[in-house]
Motif scaffolding. Structure first.
Motif, PDB file in Angstrom:
ATOM      1  N   THR A 159       0.862  -1.174   0.000  1.00  0.00           N
ATOM      2  CA  THR A 159       0.000   0.000   0.000  1.00  0.00           C
ATOM      3  C   THR A 159       0.897   1.223   0.000  1.00  0.00           C
ATOM      4  O   THR A 159       2.083   1.148   0.319  1.00  0.00           O
ATOM      5  CB  THR A 159      -0.923   0.045   1.233  1.00  0.00           C
ATOM      6  N   ASN A 160       0.332   2.343  -0.333  1.00  0.00           N
ATOM      7  CA  ASN A 160       1.112   3.572  -0.344  1.00  0.00           C
ATOM      8  C   ASN A 160       1.068   4.315   0.981  1.00  0.00           C
ATOM      9  O   ASN A 160       1.696   5.339   1.132  1.00  0.00           O
ATOM     10  CB  ASN A 160       0.598   4.517  -1.458  1.00  0.00           C
ATOM     11  N   SER A 161       0.310   3.819   1.915  1.00  0.00           N
ATOM     12  CA  SER A 161       0.206   4.517   3.196  1.00  0.00           C
ATOM     13  C   SER A 161       0.741   3.646   4.318  1.00  0.00           C
ATOM     14  O   SER A 161       0.674   2.431   4.280  1.00  0.00           O
ATOM     15  CB  SER A 161      -1.247   4.877   3.483  1.00  0.00           C
ATOM     16  N   TYR A 162       1.272   4.302   5.299  1.00  0.00           N
ATOM     17  CA  TYR A 162       1.826   3.633   6.483  1.00  0.00           C
ATOM     18  C   TYR A 162       1.209   4.300   7.703  1.00  0.00           C
ATOM     19  O   TYR A 162       1.816   5.166   8.323  1.00  0.00           O
ATOM     20  CB  TYR A 162       3.346   3.743   6.503  1.00  0.00           C
ATOM     21  N   PRO A 163      -0.024   3.914   8.082  1.00  0.00           N
ATOM     22  CA  PRO A 163      -0.735   4.627   9.143  1.00  0.00           C
ATOM     23  C   PRO A 163      -0.076   4.583  10.508  1.00  0.00           C
ATOM     24  O   PRO A 163      -0.228   5.499  11.289  1.00  0.00           O
ATOM     25  CB  PRO A 163      -2.108   3.935   9.183  1.00  0.00           C
ATOM     26  N   ASP A 164       0.667   3.533  10.816  1.00  0.00           N
ATOM     27  CA  ASP A 164       1.262   3.410  12.143  1.00  0.00           C
ATOM     28  C   ASP A 164       2.734   3.773  12.171  1.00  0.00           C
ATOM     29  O   ASP A 164       3.410   3.552  13.158  1.00  0.00           O
ATOM     30  CB  ASP A 164       1.089   1.989  12.677  1.00  0.00           C
TER      31      ASP A 164
END
Length: 71
Positions: free
Chosen positions: A65-70
């Protein structure tokens, strides 16, 4: 600062994610690690720094994914 945090700080300077995971596994199995979640949270970026390359190399880039929420 615990001895384990110092250990992982030093390891993060010189080791790959694969090596960091091996050290973490050894610490879990043999090192009486008191707070593994704290270590994981503090060093998770280092533990996973090679995973993008490994997923792509193994034809599993769809898992990225392109996001790393943590992070």
């Amino acid at each position: 600062m615990t001895k384990w945090i110092r250990c992982f700080e030093e390891a993060a300077l010189f080791n790959s994610g694969s090596a960091m995971r091996a050290i973490f596994t050894s610490a879990l199995l043999f090192g009486e690690l008191n707070s593994p979640v704290t270590i994981w949270d503090q060093f998770k970026i280092h533990f996973c720094d090679d995973l993008e390359h490994r997923l792509i190399s193994n034809g599993m880039s769809s898992l990225l994914t392109n996001s790393y929420p943590d992070a």
